[in-house]
Motif scaffolding. Sequence first.
Motif, PDB file in Angstrom:
ATOM      1  N   UNK A   1       0.851  -1.205   0.000  1.00 19.06           N
ATOM      2  CA  UNK A   1       0.000   0.000   0.000  1.00 19.06           C
ATOM      3  C   UNK A   1       0.877   1.243   0.000  1.00 19.06           C
ATOM      4  N   UNK A   2       0.493   2.249  -0.816  1.00 21.18           N
ATOM      5  CA  UNK A   2       1.378   3.407  -0.973  1.00 21.18           C
ATOM      6  C   UNK A   2       1.560   4.235   0.304  1.00 21.18           C
TER       7      UNK A   2
ATOM      8  N   UNK B   1       1.853   3.094   3.332  1.00 20.98           N
ATOM      9  CA  UNK B   1       2.854   2.362   4.102  1.00 20.98           C
ATOM     10  C   UNK B   1       4.233   2.574   3.493  1.00 20.98           C
ATOM     11  N   UNK B   2       4.303   2.520   2.161  1.00 23.27           N
ATOM     12  CA  UNK B   2       5.572   2.724   1.464  1.00 23.27           C
ATOM     13  C   UNK B   2       6.110   4.130   1.736  1.00 23.27           C
ATOM     14  N   UNK B   3       5.224   5.122   1.701  1.00 24.00           N
ATOM     15  CA  UNK B   3       5.640   6.511   1.918  1.00 24.00           C
ATOM     16  C   UNK B   3       6.257   6.686   3.312  1.00 24.00           C
ATOM     17  N   UNK B   4       5.597   6.138   4.327  1.00 21.17           N
ATOM     18  CA  UNK B   4       6.107   6.254   5.699  1.00 21.17           C
ATOM     19  C   UNK B   4       7.436   5.523   5.845  1.00 21.17           C
ATOM     20  N   UNK B   5       7.509   4.312   5.282  1.00 17.37           N
ATOM     21  CA  UNK B   5       8.753   3.540   5.378  1.00 17.37           C
ATOM     22  C   UNK B   5       9.916   4.266   4.693  1.00 17.37           C
ATOM     23  N   UNK B   6       9.635   4.891   3.570  1.00 17.47           N
ATOM     24  CA  UNK B   6      10.704   5.590   2.843  1.00 17.47           C
ATOM     25  C   UNK B   6      11.178   6.830   3.609  1.00 17.47           C
ATOM     26  N   UNK B   7      10.269   7.523   4.259  1.00 13.64           N
ATOM     27  CA  UNK B   7      10.679   8.672   5.073  1.00 13.64           C
ATOM     28  C   UNK B   7      11.546   8.216   6.244  1.00 13.64           C
ATOM     29  N   UNK B   8      11.175   7.104   6.867  1.00 11.79           N
ATOM     30  CA  UNK B   8      11.985   6.549   7.954  1.00 11.79           C
ATOM     31  C   UNK B   8      13.340   6.054   7.436  1.00 11.79           C
ATOM     32  N   UNK B   9      13.322   5.493   6.240  1.00  9.49           N
ATOM     33  CA  UNK B   9      14.558   5.031   5.620  1.00  9.49           C
ATOM     34  C   UNK B   9      15.508   6.213   5.376  1.00  9.49           C
ATOM     35  N   UNK B  10      14.966   7.314   4.864  1.00 11.56           N
ATOM     36  CA  UNK B  10      15.771   8.516   4.656  1.00 11.56           C
ATOM     37  C   UNK B  10      16.330   9.051   5.963  1.00 11.56           C
TER      38      UNK B  10
ATOM     39  N   UNK C   1      -3.287   5.786  -6.442  1.00 12.58           N
ATOM     40  CA  UNK C   1      -3.381   7.165  -5.950  1.00 12.58           C
ATOM     41  C   UNK C   1      -2.021   7.765  -5.654  1.00 12.58           C
ATOM     42  N   UNK C   2      -1.014   6.919  -5.515  1.00 12.70           N
ATOM     43  CA  UNK C   2       0.341   7.416  -5.256  1.00 12.70           C
ATOM     44  C   UNK C   2       0.792   8.383  -6.342  1.00 12.70           C
ATOM     45  N   UNK C   3       0.437   8.117  -7.588  1.00 12.46           N
ATOM     46  CA  UNK C   3       0.880   8.952  -8.703  1.00 12.46           C
ATOM     47  C   UNK C   3       0.314  10.362  -8.624  1.00 12.46           C
ATOM     48  N   UNK C   4      -0.804  10.539  -7.898  1.00  7.44           N
ATOM     49  CA  UNK C   4      -1.377  11.879  -7.756  1.00  7.44           C
ATOM     50  C   UNK C   4      -0.453  12.817  -6.983  1.00  7.44           C
ATOM     51  N   UNK C   5       0.442  12.261  -6.158  1.00  7.90           N
ATOM     52  CA  UNK C   5       1.375  13.098  -5.407  1.00  7.90           C
ATOM     53  C   UNK C   5       2.210  13.942  -6.361  1.00  7.90           C
ATOM     54  N   UNK C   6       2.584  13.354  -7.472  1.00  6.96           N
ATOM     55  CA  UNK C   6       3.419  14.071  -8.428  1.00  6.96           C
ATOM     56  C   UNK C   6       2.673  14.700  -9.577  1.00  6.96           C
ATOM     57  N   UNK C   7       1.417  14.245  -9.831  1.00  7.96           N
ATOM     58  CA  UNK C   7       0.703  14.702 -11.018  1.00  7.96           C
ATOM     59  C   UNK C   7      -0.591  15.443 -10.715  1.00  7.96           C
ATOM     60  N   UNK C   8      -1.090  15.313  -9.480  1.00  8.45           N
ATOM     61  CA  UNK C   8      -2.369  15.919  -9.139  1.00  8.45           C
ATOM     62  C   UNK C   8      -2.275  17.418  -8.917  1.00  8.45           C
TER      63      UNK C   8
END
Length: 333
Positions: free
Chosen positions: A102-103, A105-114, A162-169
């Motif tokens: 799920x996007x 979950x991915x978003x949160x994990x990537x922020x923690x990874x950074x 819906x993840x793509x809307x972050x960059x295109x919406x």
Amino acid sequence: MTASTYTERQQGSPLRDFFETHAHVLSIALFFLLCCAFFFALNPVFLSTGNLLNLLRQAAPTLIVAVAMTFVITTGGIDLSVGSIIGLVNAAAALLLRGGWDWPVVAVLMLLFGAAIGLFQGYFIAVQKIPAFIVTLAGLSAIRGVALVLTGGFSILIPQSLFLDIGRGTLAGIPYPAILGLAVALAGYVVLNATLYGRRVCAVGANAEAARRVGMPAQRVIASVYVWSGVASALAALVVAARLGSGSSNAAVGTELDVIAAVVLGGTSLAGGRGTIVGTVLGALTISAISNGLILAHIDAFFTQIVTGAIILIAIWLNTRIFDRVGTVKRRS
């Protein structure tokens, strides 16, 4: 014996005091307006609504990272690994999304990874006292290498979601990346100028040893700015992945140079102790405007980087030499 008389320093005019205080920001604001006028004269499309919105969308990742880089450089440090972190997070997010995660979950994990990458580098800089240039230069190479291993050098397509809307919406016609970038800039402005943490960042950059002796947690402050740099790079990576619809280990190559240029162009001192978020915003917009304007002017792509580098060098020279000299003369008077 002649008695000495005490005379108070005469109060300068508010307008002159304002100019002295904000000379760097005013200079980059003027330079940005001149760039816009120049590129509009070359091609009126430059100031069209569609192109301006596109410019804001393109500038957003650089702006997001540049806000965090302002804190890093204000402490007297530097982070050369931000482009590589964007590439790694970009690729990792694409792999997870393609794997059905799920996007959110991915978003949160990537922020923690950074944040984890930033903390790892911050530990060696703040605690082990290894120069930031060396640590983040090693990170620039190693982190990009990990991204290449993960992807094998290939682009990873991201499934429609819906993840793509972050960059295109858009919201009320304004691209989501632009809204996100301005929100990060606003938060950075408040933190740097209106919080204890912001004052500590400036104090550590001005004199880390003096800050430590008066009880400031200098090591924690220095380490923390690299954590925020990692988080901002991860956020920028998500924006880039959502806009392009794919992840690539080669994403954001050279972005660290644009980010550092935007911060310094905006008036933040490379020596530390002085930072300005408003200047950083204008610096990021100026760099994006130059790139966008040169493309619209049909300048050959091979010359674009040369012209961009020359313009940035001239602008920074004017900002750091002429205005610093004017401020010194006025202070002596």
